[in-house]
Design a protein around this motif. Sequence first.
Motif, short mmCIF file in Angstrom:
data_model
loop_
_atom_site.label_atom_id
_atom_site.label_comp_id
_atom_site.label_asym_id
_atom_site.label_seq_id
_atom_site.Cartn_x
_atom_site.Cartn_y
_atom_site.Cartn_z
N VAL A 153 0.85 -1.18 0.00
CA VAL A 153 0.00 0.00 0.00
C VAL A 153 0.89 1.24 0.00
CG1 VAL A 153 -1.85 1.22 1.20
CG2 VAL A 153 -1.71 -1.30 1.34
N ILE A 192 0.94 5.34 0.07
CA ILE A 192 0.06 6.44 0.47
C ILE A 192 0.77 7.77 0.31
CG2 ILE A 192 -1.29 5.03 2.06
CD1 ILE A 192 0.37 6.29 4.37
N VAL A 213 -3.97 6.85 -2.68
CA VAL A 213 -3.63 5.50 -2.22
C VAL A 213 -3.51 4.61 -3.44
CG1 VAL A 213 -4.36 3.52 -0.83
CG2 VAL A 213 -4.92 5.85 -0.06
N ILE A 268 -2.65 0.59 -4.29
CA ILE A 268 -2.50 -0.73 -3.66
C ILE A 268 -2.15 -1.74 -4.74
CG2 ILE A 268 -3.60 -2.54 -2.30
CD1 ILE A 268 -5.49 -0.37 -1.20
N ALA A 308 -6.32 4.54 3.57
CA ALA A 308 -5.79 3.23 3.18
C ALA A 308 -6.10 2.17 4.22
CB ALA A 308 -4.29 3.34 2.93
N TYR A 310 -9.73 1.19 3.89
CA TYR A 310 -9.95 0.36 2.71
C TYR A 310 -9.47 -1.08 2.95
CZ TYR A 310 -10.09 -1.22 -2.10
OH TYR A 310 -10.37 -1.93 -3.24
N CYS A 311 -8.30 -1.21 3.53
CA CYS A 311 -7.73 -2.55 3.77
C CYS A 311 -8.56 -3.34 4.77
CB CYS A 311 -6.28 -2.43 4.25
SG CYS A 311 -5.15 -1.89 2.95
N PHE A 322 2.80 -1.03 4.24
CA PHE A 322 2.56 0.35 3.81
C PHE A 322 3.88 1.03 3.46
CE2 PHE A 322 -1.59 -0.43 5.04
CZ PHE A 322 -2.40 0.69 5.03
#
Length: 128
Positions: free
Chosen positions: A4, A6, A21, A23, A52, A55-56, A66
């Motif tokens: 991820v 960011i 973001v 991914i 992020a 979302y995860c 990350f």
Amino acid sequence: MIEVYIDGASKGNPGPSGAGVFIKGIQPPVELTVPLGIMSNHEAEYHALLTALKYCTEHNYKIVSFRTDSQLVERAIEKQYVKNPLYAPLLDEALEMIQQFDLFFIKWIPSSQNKAADELARKAIQKK
């Protein structure tokens, strides 16, 4: 493992801001652009992290790595501490969400390695 990337961006400091973001490790890769309103660049970086993380967790990713070009955010997560009280609630929210992962890593990377998230953050500013 899900990777991820960011980034937060502000046009002015404070100014119109956005979160980006990116991914990878899933197909197709995910690109998120989130307009944030008026805030500082550092606040935008934290909001990118929170976006992020949300979302995860919503997609039930349990092992995440990350990447951020914000040393402020990376250090705050690693030390679980911030000096500036403005960022404390953002850090607390992030740390609470991080507990939901089986494995969570965060690593600082140079801006040159974070171009996808940077572009998405800049696009988010334009959405406003």
